[in-house]
Write an enzyme that holds these catalytic residues in place. Structure first.
Site, mmCIF file in Angstrom:
data_model
loop_
_atom_site.group_PDB
_atom_site.id
_atom_site.type_symbol
_atom_site.label_atom_id
_atom_site.label_comp_id
_atom_site.label_asym_id
_atom_site.label_seq_id
_atom_site.Cartn_x
_atom_site.Cartn_y
_atom_site.Cartn_z
ATOM 1 N N ARG A 98 0.664 -1.177 -0.183
ATOM 2 C CA ARG A 98 -0.151 0.157 -0.139
ATOM 3 C C ARG A 98 1.020 1.226 -0.242
ATOM 4 O O ARG A 98 0.486 2.117 -0.450
ATOM 5 C CB ARG A 98 -0.802 0.016 0.830
ATOM 6 C CG ARG A 98 -1.973 1.483 1.024
ATOM 7 C CD ARG A 98 -2.815 0.657 0.056
ATOM 8 N NE ARG A 98 -2.743 1.054 -0.758
ATOM 9 C CZ ARG A 98 -3.021 1.172 -2.578
ATOM 10 N NH1 ARG A 98 -3.884 -0.155 -2.571
ATOM 11 N NH2 ARG A 98 -2.983 2.028 -3.171
ATOM 12 N N LYS A 133 2.523 24.550 -2.356
ATOM 13 C CA LYS A 133 1.623 24.010 -2.514
ATOM 14 C C LYS A 133 1.500 22.422 -2.512
ATOM 15 O O LYS A 133 0.855 22.049 -3.318
ATOM 16 C CB LYS A 133 0.654 24.980 -2.578
ATOM 17 C CG LYS A 133 0.516 26.143 -3.012
ATOM 18 C CD LYS A 133 -0.825 27.173 -4.054
ATOM 19 C CE LYS A 133 -1.274 27.893 -3.927
ATOM 20 N NZ LYS A 133 -1.670 29.398 -5.138
ATOM 21 N N LYS A 165 5.380 38.129 -0.991
ATOM 22 C CA LYS A 165 3.889 38.126 -1.450
ATOM 23 C C LYS A 165 3.115 39.420 -1.260
ATOM 24 O O LYS A 165 3.703 40.309 -0.877
ATOM 25 C CB LYS A 165 3.245 37.156 -0.900
ATOM 26 C CG LYS A 165 4.525 35.881 -2.235
ATOM 27 C CD LYS A 165 4.110 34.906 -1.580
ATOM 28 C CE LYS A 165 3.066 34.538 -2.212
ATOM 29 N NZ LYS A 165 3.085 34.133 -3.897
ATOM 30 N N GLU A 199 5.722 39.545 -6.132
ATOM 31 C CA GLU A 199 4.480 39.765 -6.519
ATOM 32 C C GLU A 199 3.804 40.686 -6.474
ATOM 33 O O GLU A 199 3.818 41.574 -5.611
ATOM 34 C CB GLU A 199 4.137 38.834 -5.657
ATOM 35 C CG GLU A 199 2.556 38.507 -5.889
ATOM 36 C CD GLU A 199 1.394 37.579 -5.007
ATOM 37 O OE1 GLU A 199 2.058 36.528 -5.155
ATOM 38 O OE2 GLU A 199 0.658 38.188 -3.866
ATOM 39 N N ASP A 220 0.727 38.445 -10.158
ATOM 40 C CA ASP A 220 -0.592 37.777 -10.258
ATOM 41 C C ASP A 220 -1.783 37.505 -10.218
ATOM 42 O O ASP A 220 -1.912 38.796 -10.172
ATOM 43 C CB ASP A 220 -0.672 37.759 -8.990
ATOM 44 C CG ASP A 220 -1.057 36.401 -7.950
ATOM 45 O OD1 ASP A 220 -1.383 35.334 -7.627
ATOM 46 O OD2 ASP A 220 -1.827 36.646 -6.949
#
Length: 287
Positions: A98, A133, A165, A199, A220
């Site tokens: 698994r 992410k 950012k 950004e 962005d």
């Protein structure tokens, strides 16, 4: 390829999670001396990723289990193809099954999805890159899978580059502080080997960011028209990255605007694991 020590660390933790006190089913149902051969079979076409990870799952359970690979990282395969074969202790194979499948199914899913994005921007200057992410604990493997699919990696972690950012900029310019000045002061504190990415979410921020010395400017959630305007305004003075809302249906149009990099969070945060199975091979005449 991901470092073997890193692979072993991740796979060992996964095995411990899956069988913290042993495999009760295998220990009760399967004779200790039973052996088996099993094949990793593709149920659908895709791009393979995770050769060393698949091998590690069986090796860490029982070093005597033999793993033979028939496909390499980045290889394309069709439905029904046999990608690997394992042979040895039946208990060991069933215990590792698994974990081995979970990891290579996910890695191959990422590689396959990445390859579709890379194909969609072929002939342009744009590179497809991943983001942070990722699944906690699996970043190394997921980044490898992106590379196996033909993509590139963005920064690995917060320690690797300076990336300002929207929330960073909100704090940095609080009280009306000038953005260009704030960025220039930040550059003075940076190590000389570090990279500064900033950004922006509006075209009118670009001039200040350029004046601040950004090496890369991330546009962005820009429209296609705004991306073209941004590329023209930057005019080669920084690497141009497009991000936000990128899908397989929009990525080719984004690439056509002339951006250098397209970051795609979906490569790792929304991917579907590929359907691969581990089938025990029953020899003819066996009972």
């Amino acid at each position: 390829m991901t470092d073997r020590r890193e692979i072993d660390r991740i796979v060992d933790a996964a095995l411990d999670e899956d069988a913290p006190w042993g495999d009760l089913t295998g220990e009760i149902l399967i004779p200790e001396d039973a052996t088996a051969t099993a094949e990793l079979v593709a149920r659908e076409p895709g791009v393979y990723s995770g050769v060393a990870v698949f091998e590690a799952a069986f090796r860490l359970v029982d070093a005597r289990i033999r793993v033979e690979a028939f496909a390499g990282d980045g290889d394309r395969f069709g439905a029904g193809d046999v990608l690997a074969r394992v042979a040895g202790s039946a208990r060991g194979i069933l215990r590792a099954e698994r974990v081995a499948l979970n990891l290579v199914q996910r890695m191959s899913g990422i590689a396959t999805l990445t390859s579709t994005y890379v194909a969609a921007v072929a002939g342009t200057r744009a590179r497809i890159v991943d983001t942070r992410k990722t699944t906690p604990g699996l970043r190394s493997l997921e980044r490898q899978a992106v590379r196996d699919g033909g993509g590139r990696n963005h920064r690995r972690s917060l320690s690797d580059a300076i990336m300002a950012k929207d929330n960073h900029l909100a704090v940095l310019t609080a009280g009306g502080r000038d953005l260009a000045t704030a960025l220039r002061e930040a550059r003075e504190r940076m190590p000389h080997t570090a990279h500064l990415e900033v950004e922006v979410d509006r075209v009118d921020q670009i001039d200040a960011v350029l004046a601040g010395g950004a090496d890369t400017i991330m546009l962005d959630n820009f429209s296609l028209g705004q991306l073209r305007e941004g590329v023209a305004r930057i005019d080669g003075r920084a690497v141009v990255e497009a991000s936000g809302g990128v899908t397989i249906d929009t990525v080719a149009d984004i690439a056509a605007t002339g951006v250098d990099v397209i970051s795609v969070g979906a490569l790792t945060h929304s991917v579907r694991s590929l359907d691969l199975g581990l089938d025990v091979v029953v020899e003819p005449g066996a009972s």
